[in-house]
Design a protein around this motif. Sequence first.
Motif, short mmCIF file in Angstrom:
data_model
loop_
_atom_site.label_atom_id
_atom_site.label_comp_id
_atom_site.label_asym_id
_atom_site.label_seq_id
_atom_site.Cartn_x
_atom_site.Cartn_y
_atom_site.Cartn_z
N GLN A 182 -8.72 14.56 -32.52
CA GLN A 182 -8.16 14.25 -33.82
C GLN A 182 -7.08 15.29 -34.16
OE1 GLN A 182 -11.06 14.71 -36.95
NE2 GLN A 182 -10.25 12.93 -38.03
N THR A 183 -5.94 14.83 -34.64
CA THR A 183 -4.87 15.74 -35.05
C THR A 183 -5.16 16.28 -36.44
OG1 THR A 183 -3.50 14.07 -36.14
CG2 THR A 183 -3.21 14.32 -33.74
N ASN A 184 -4.24 17.05 -36.97
CA ASN A 184 -4.40 17.56 -38.33
C ASN A 184 -4.30 16.43 -39.36
OD1 ASN A 184 -1.54 17.60 -37.55
ND2 ASN A 184 -1.20 18.34 -39.62
N GLN A 185 -3.86 15.27 -38.95
CA GLN A 185 -3.88 14.06 -39.78
C GLN A 185 -5.12 13.27 -39.37
OE1 GLN A 185 -1.74 13.56 -42.28
NE2 GLN A 185 -0.77 15.49 -41.71
N PRO A 186 -6.16 13.24 -40.19
CA PRO A 186 -7.47 12.70 -39.80
C PRO A 186 -7.46 11.29 -39.21
CG PRO A 186 -7.59 13.72 -41.97
CD PRO A 186 -6.15 13.69 -41.59
N HIS A 187 -6.46 10.50 -39.52
CA HIS A 187 -6.42 9.12 -39.03
C HIS A 187 -5.58 8.97 -37.75
CE1 HIS A 187 -2.82 9.68 -41.43
NE2 HIS A 187 -2.30 8.62 -40.86
N ILE A 188 -5.07 10.09 -37.22
CA ILE A 188 -4.25 10.05 -36.00
C ILE A 188 -4.93 10.86 -34.90
CG2 ILE A 188 -2.02 10.62 -34.97
CD1 ILE A 188 -0.78 10.30 -37.75
N PHE A 189 -5.09 10.26 -33.73
CA PHE A 189 -5.72 10.88 -32.58
C PHE A 189 -4.71 10.97 -31.43
CE2 PHE A 189 -8.97 9.19 -35.22
CZ PHE A 189 -10.07 10.01 -35.06
N ALA A 190 -4.91 11.93 -30.53
CA ALA A 190 -4.03 12.10 -29.38
C ALA A 190 -4.86 12.41 -28.15
CB ALA A 190 -3.02 13.21 -29.63
N GLY A 240 -4.60 12.53 -23.56
CA GLY A 240 -3.79 12.43 -22.35
C GLY A 240 -2.71 13.47 -22.30
N ASP A 241 -1.61 13.13 -21.64
CA ASP A 241 -0.56 14.12 -21.40
C ASP A 241 0.14 14.57 -22.68
OD1 ASP A 241 0.73 11.69 -21.75
OD2 ASP A 241 2.24 12.07 -20.24
N CYS A 242 0.04 13.81 -23.76
CA CYS A 242 0.68 14.22 -25.02
C CYS A 242 -0.18 15.20 -25.81
CB CYS A 242 1.02 13.02 -25.89
SG CYS A 242 -0.41 12.20 -26.59
N SER A 243 -1.43 15.38 -25.41
CA SER A 243 -2.37 16.20 -26.17
C SER A 243 -2.42 17.63 -25.66
CB SER A 243 -3.76 15.58 -26.07
OG SER A 243 -4.72 16.44 -26.64
N ASN A 244 -2.49 18.56 -26.58
CA ASN A 244 -2.76 19.96 -26.26
C ASN A 244 -4.13 20.28 -26.86
OD1 ASN A 244 -2.69 22.62 -25.56
ND2 ASN A 244 -1.25 23.23 -27.14
N ALA A 245 -5.14 19.57 -26.37
CA ALA A 245 -6.49 19.69 -26.92
C ALA A 245 -7.04 21.08 -26.68
CB ALA A 245 -7.41 18.65 -26.27
N VAL A 246 -7.60 21.64 -27.73
CA VAL A 246 -8.24 22.95 -27.66
C VAL A 246 -9.71 22.72 -27.96
CG1 VAL A 246 -8.32 25.27 -28.59
CG2 VAL A 246 -6.13 24.10 -28.39
N PHE A 247 -10.53 22.71 -26.93
CA PHE A 247 -11.96 22.44 -27.11
C PHE A 247 -12.71 23.73 -27.35
CE2 PHE A 247 -10.42 18.92 -24.47
CZ PHE A 247 -10.76 17.88 -25.30
N GLN A 248 -13.60 23.68 -28.31
CA GLN A 248 -14.41 24.85 -28.65
C GLN A 248 -15.88 24.48 -28.58
OE1 GLN A 248 -13.17 26.19 -32.49
NE2 GLN A 248 -11.03 26.22 -31.94
N ASN A 249 -16.70 25.41 -28.16
CA ASN A 249 -18.16 25.17 -28.10
C ASN A 249 -18.78 25.48 -29.42
OD1 ASN A 249 -18.05 24.38 -25.46
ND2 ASN A 249 -18.24 26.45 -24.72
#
Length: 68
Positions: free
Chosen positions: A49-57, A59-68
Amino acid sequence: MVQTTSGYRFNTQKVYNVAGRIPKIQQLSLINAGVSYDDHGILTNNYLQTNQPHIFACGDCSNAVFQN
């Protein structure tokens, strides 16, 4: 259930296969949508989920930062 090549197993509801390509997000007008991004892609949380709650990203366009 997903099993890695090293034998680790875990339960999950979804699996995403992302290629690791350089994102081409310049033409998406993210500034107009108020979506945060950096040089590596669109910023997301653990739920893609992006900083806009209704928009998700994903694949290659995402810079996902996963946290435990």
